[in-house]
Scaffold this active site. Structure first.
Site, short mmCIF file in Angstrom:
data_model
loop_
_atom_site.label_atom_id
_atom_site.label_comp_id
_atom_site.label_asym_id
_atom_site.label_seq_id
_atom_site.Cartn_x
_atom_site.Cartn_y
_atom_site.Cartn_z
CB VAL A 92 -1.03 -0.07 1.20
CG1 VAL A 92 -1.96 1.38 1.19
CG2 VAL A 92 -1.88 -1.27 1.36
CB CYS A 93 1.11 4.41 -2.21
SG CYS A 93 1.67 5.81 -2.22
CB ILE A 94 3.65 5.42 3.02
CG1 ILE A 94 3.25 5.84 4.41
CG2 ILE A 94 4.49 6.06 2.23
CD1 ILE A 94 4.45 5.67 5.18
#
Lengths: 130, 102
Positions: free
Chosen positions: A77-79
């Site tokens: 998941v992209c932070i």
């Protein structure tokens, strides 16, 4: 063949997370490897374990968590996208002084570098979005 | 270098199918998925544009998304082929890269 997948649309919006799941399942069934799926933009919302869809309906988060458990697919998941949308793991919740986290089993929060790495290491990159 | 182009929006909603058809190169493949499958219908205002490309470019629609919308494969433009998810995977593997027209 190694196939990387990028999902940039949220769950229960149109179809991206569903199409991607069926594609990945078919790819693995055909003997290909899907080492990583990267969730970007609204796609990060797939990773919340707090969604409670009706019991007779597909559960998109659980589908992906199950896939990760069964096949070891790395769900990233992209932070930056996650922070904006209130998607936190334990570390991030502590770091940001929040009282809870909501990331589901099989998902992990990391950065865009993981997307670039997937693009380099995989033979194909397939994008599903809005 | 052949490219697989995926189109997931109805051509009656936006321009992505037309943009795609204007950019494809001979030998490429186009796969219509999700609402994109409406682009495979015969007898619409856009059918001629799709049919004109269906010779130099292979054009496919995703069978499951066709069925979800109640479209029989018999209503497809000549030269447009329905494939399942296994066919989708094969197209990704057979072409050199995949371009999603989002």
């Amino acid at each position: 063949m190694k196939i990387g997948v990028l999902i940039s649309e949220g769950p229960y919006t149109h179809q991206a997370a569903d199409t991607a799941f069926k594609f990945v399942t078919a790819a693995i069934a055909a003997g290909h490897e899907v080492p990583r799926v990267f969730f970007y933009h609204d796609g990060v919302n797939v990773a919340t374990r707090l969604s409670v869809p009706p019991q007779d309906e597909r559960n998109i988060q659980q589908n992906w968590s199950g896939l990760a458990k069964e096949h070891g697919t790395d769900l990233v998941v992209c932070i930056a996208a996650a922070q904006r949308r209130g998607l936190l793991d334990e570390n991030e919740a502590n770091r940001q002084g929040k009282d809870a986290n909501n990331i589901a089993d099989g998902f992990r929060i990391s950065g865009l570098g993981q997307l670039i790495e997937m693009g380099i290491q995989c033979d194909r990159l397939v994008t599903f979005g809005d | 270098m052949a490219t697989l182009h995926t189109v997931n929006k109805s051509p009656f909603a936006n321009q992505s199918l037309l943009s795609c058809l204007n950019h494809v190169k001979d030998g490429d493949s186009v796969l219509m998925i999700e609402d994109g499958v409406y682009g495979g219908l015969a007898g619409s205002g856009l059918s001629d544009a799709v049919a004109a490309k269906a010779g130099s470019v292979q054009v496919f629609v995703l069978q499951e998304d066709l069925e979800a919308r109640g479209i029989d494969a018999g209503r497809l433009i000549d030269g447009v082929t329905a494939v399942g998810y296994d066919g989708f995977v094969n197209l990704v593997a057979e072409t050199d890269r995949t371009q999603a027209w989002l």
